[in-house]
Design a protein around this motif. Structure first.
Motif, PDB file in Angstrom:
ATOM      1  N   GLU A 119      55.664  19.221  35.539  1.00  0.00           N
ATOM      2  CA  GLU A 119      56.820  18.572  36.141  1.00  0.00           C
ATOM      3  C   GLU A 119      57.745  17.872  34.955  1.00  0.00           C
ATOM      4  OE1 GLU A 119      58.128  15.023  39.331  1.00  0.00           O
ATOM      5  OE2 GLU A 119      56.098  15.641  39.034  1.00  0.00           O
ATOM      6  N   TRP A 164      60.562  19.910  41.746  1.00  0.00           N
ATOM      7  CA  TRP A 164      59.624  18.804  41.878  1.00  0.00           C
ATOM      8  C   TRP A 164      60.137  17.851  42.639  1.00  0.00           C
ATOM      9  CZ3 TRP A 164      54.816  19.850  39.667  1.00  0.00           C
ATOM     10  CH2 TRP A 164      54.530  20.798  38.734  1.00  0.00           C
ATOM     11  N   ASN A 165      61.307  17.595  42.557  1.00  0.00           N
ATOM     12  CA  ASN A 165      61.894  16.189  43.147  1.00  0.00           C
ATOM     13  C   ASN A 165      63.039  16.725  44.088  1.00  0.00           C
ATOM     14  OD1 ASN A 165      63.470  13.682  43.805  1.00  0.00           O
ATOM     15  ND2 ASN A 165      61.834  12.771  42.372  1.00  0.00           N
ATOM     16  N   SER A 166      62.874  16.290  45.349  1.00  0.00           N
ATOM     17  CA  SER A 166      63.968  16.588  46.414  1.00  0.00           C
ATOM     18  C   SER A 166      65.406  16.194  46.039  1.00  0.00           C
ATOM     19  CB  SER A 166      63.653  16.075  47.940  1.00  0.00           C
ATOM     20  OG  SER A 166      63.525  14.657  47.717  1.00  0.00           O
ATOM     21  N   ASP A 167      65.367  14.848  45.268  1.00  0.00           N
ATOM     22  CA  ASP A 167      66.644  14.435  45.026  1.00  0.00           C
ATOM     23  C   ASP A 167      67.409  15.385  43.826  1.00  0.00           C
ATOM     24  OD1 ASP A 167      66.574  12.131  46.435  1.00  0.00           O
ATOM     25  OD2 ASP A 167      65.654  10.865  44.808  1.00  0.00           O
ATOM     26  N   ASN A 168      66.407  15.853  43.098  1.00  0.00           N
ATOM     27  CA  ASN A 168      67.233  17.100  42.030  1.00  0.00           C
ATOM     28  C   ASN A 168      67.889  18.217  42.771  1.00  0.00           C
ATOM     29  OD1 ASN A 168      64.452  15.852  40.037  1.00  0.00           O
ATOM     30  ND2 ASN A 168      66.829  15.378  39.616  1.00  0.00           N
ATOM     31  N   ARG A 216      56.530  24.043  46.549  1.00  0.00           N
ATOM     32  CA  ARG A 216      57.604  23.406  46.363  1.00  0.00           C
ATOM     33  C   ARG A 216      59.023  24.116  46.776  1.00  0.00           C
ATOM     34  NH1 ARG A 216      54.626  22.786  41.319  1.00  0.00           N
ATOM     35  NH2 ARG A 216      56.175  24.004  40.296  1.00  0.00           N
ATOM     36  N   LYS A 274      61.620  16.353  52.202  1.00  0.00           N
ATOM     37  CA  LYS A 274      60.493  15.416  51.964  1.00  0.00           C
ATOM     38  C   LYS A 274      59.337  16.284  52.728  1.00  0.00           C
ATOM     39  CE  LYS A 274      58.816  10.707  53.438  1.00  0.00           C
ATOM     40  NZ  LYS A 274      58.951   9.658  54.287  1.00  0.00           N
TER      41      LYS A 274
END
Length: 475
Positions: A25, A141-145, A396, A426
């Motif tokens: 990550e 890796w991150n839903s915000d990205n 992912r 999420k």
């Protein structure tokens, strides 16, 4: 310093760096920054060097990424990487040709994101479809990205990353204010600002039972193990306190053809419809399907047929050549036939949109499976042929498909790693790899009409084509 001036060494290091975010990550920001080297090559290298060294980057990136998947033979790793490198070579030649005919040389730099978008979009076309190593997948890796995936999809995220690299390169070399503003805006997009996906409203709830055996696919060819697995699915699908509306099995839950008498008997005992993966094998076609067995021993006459197939897994590229080189590898005797897909599977007032394994890598496969009535998507997979790294990365990718489609997604994986992801990207539930799973889960029925769901890749595809064409100088 001499090594940094060595184009071969630099290209190989870039390839390694571009493969790293699929496993670590912390590596994706560094990989994004390294895109400025590709921007420099696309804008400054001559045609031969661009083809040679750019293809080397793609070759190294993909041979490492495919190696981490651990599903194919070394010959297959090399062949897949060579095909992808050759695709880049074609792109590099076309872009170099475009550079020579651009009206204003200063526009070359800003054509790169649009041209890159067309390159990655084209990789999802034809028989050899590939999106596993698209740049946008660095952000899973991150839903915000991934927030802007609901607007522009996977290829659009790659566009944003390349736009950031171009504007950063321009800011450093030309120091103009416009480049700095674009760089800042694209950086905000990468971190999901100002778009935040926080949808909590839902239309209702469904109770589903997820049943998945934790054994790896290779173990299933042992007759004793297969009988043990069948017993597991019988017990896991019939012993419950609260009756679910539907029971979900993964792809290749048990080795069987469709329709299956074994599944029919289990469905009858549980008194619940079972969705499961199997095969239809006749003289003309060999389809990987996802169908239904009902408690009355009826079955869905036209099951969902897998459309996007795994290269070198479900079909062998250059079969004659490859099988002669490695005759004892255990290649499939017959290639799986690409199917026509299918609509929602309707059971007990639930409209379920099915996808099979590899298809979850492709935004368009998910988008075209959605209808206004679709309550949620089910991705039935068998990634136990692959490494745990590949299964984790696959999980992912499910988050991005949920953001793009505006539907909650249930991923059921043979060998463990099943999950439930909501429309905000999420992860609500995730099972450990290698462990059995048999439990009821409640899933909210949430529907969001995303921009990507409505327009798909056309939102950036047509503008990219038009912008490239408008910049060509007529003879």
């Amino acid at each position: 310093m001499k090594l940094l001036k060595n184009k071969t060494f630099l290209s190989m290091m870039l390839g390694v760096l571009w493969s790293a975010p699929f496993l670590f990550e912390s590596m994706w920001p560094l990989a994004v920054l390294s895109l400025i080297f590709m921007v420099y090559a696309l804008s400054e290298y001559n045609t031969v060097d661009l083809i040679k060294y750019g293809s080397l980057v793609i070759f190294v990136q993909n041979i490492i990424a495919v190696y981490w998947m651990k599903a194919l033979s070394p010959v297959a790793w090399i062949l897949v990487a060579l095909i992808l490198a050759s695709e880049f070579a074609v792109f590099a030649y076309l872009f170099a040709s475009l550079r020579k005919r651009v009206k204003r040389q200063k526009n070359i730099l800003w054509l790169i994101p649009f041209a890159w978008y067309l390159y990655e979009y084209s990789r999802g076309l034809g028989m050899f479809k590939w999106s596993w190593t698209n740049l946008g997948n660095w952000l899973t890796w991150n839903s915000d990205n991934m927030a802007f995936a609901s607007v522009v999809g996977l290829n659009g995220l790659s566009f944003i990353l390349m736009l950031f690299a171009v504007s950063l390169y321009s800011s450093i070399t030309k120091k103009d204010k416009t480049s700095k503003a674009i760089c800042l805006c694209s950086l905000c997009f990468i971190y999901g600002f100002p778009l935040k996906n926080n949808i909590d409203d839902f239309e209702g709830e469904a109770t589903v039972r997820i049943v998945s055996n934790g054994k790896a696919a290779i173990e299933r060819w042992d007759a004793n193990v297969l009988n043990e697995i069948k017993q597991f699915y019988l017990e896991g699908s019939s012993n419950f306190e609260t009756e679910p509306q539907v029971i979900l099995w993964p792809e290749s839950a048990i080795v069987s053809e469709y329709p299956s008498d074994v599944v029919a008997n289990i469905s009858k005992k549980s008194n619940v419809p079972i969705l499961y993966g199997a095969f239809i094998n006749d003289s003309e076609n060999f389809h990987n399907v996802y169908g239904v067995s009902y408690p009355n021993k009826q079955y869905l006459e036209k099951p969902y047929e897998k459309r996007f197939l795994v290269p070198m897994g479900e079909f062998v590229i250059f079969r004659k050549l490859v099988t002669e080189i490695m005759p004892d590898y255990g290649w499939p005797v017959r290639d799986v036939s690409p199917g026509d897909g299918g609509g929602d599977i309707v059971v007990n007032n639930l409209n379920i949109g099915p996808l099979l394994c590899w298809e979850a890598l492709f935004p368009e496969a998910t988008r075209t499976q959605i209808s206004k009535k679709t309550d949620f998507l089910v991705v039935a997979s068998n990634t136990s042929w692959f490494s745990q790294n590949a299964t984790q990365q696959f999980s992912r990718l499910i988050k991005m498909r949920a953001l793009e489609s505006g539907r909650n997604m249930i991923s059921i994986i043979t060998g463990g790693g099943s999950s439930i992801v909501d429309i905000n990207g999420k992860v609500l539930f995730e099972s450990p790899l290698g462990e059995d799973l048999f439990q009821n889960q409640k899933i909210k029925i949430q529907k969001r009409n995303t921009i990507f769901n409505k327009f798909g890749d056309f939102l950036l595809l047509f503008p990219s084509i038009i912008i490239c064409l408008l910049n060509i100088r007529r003879k």
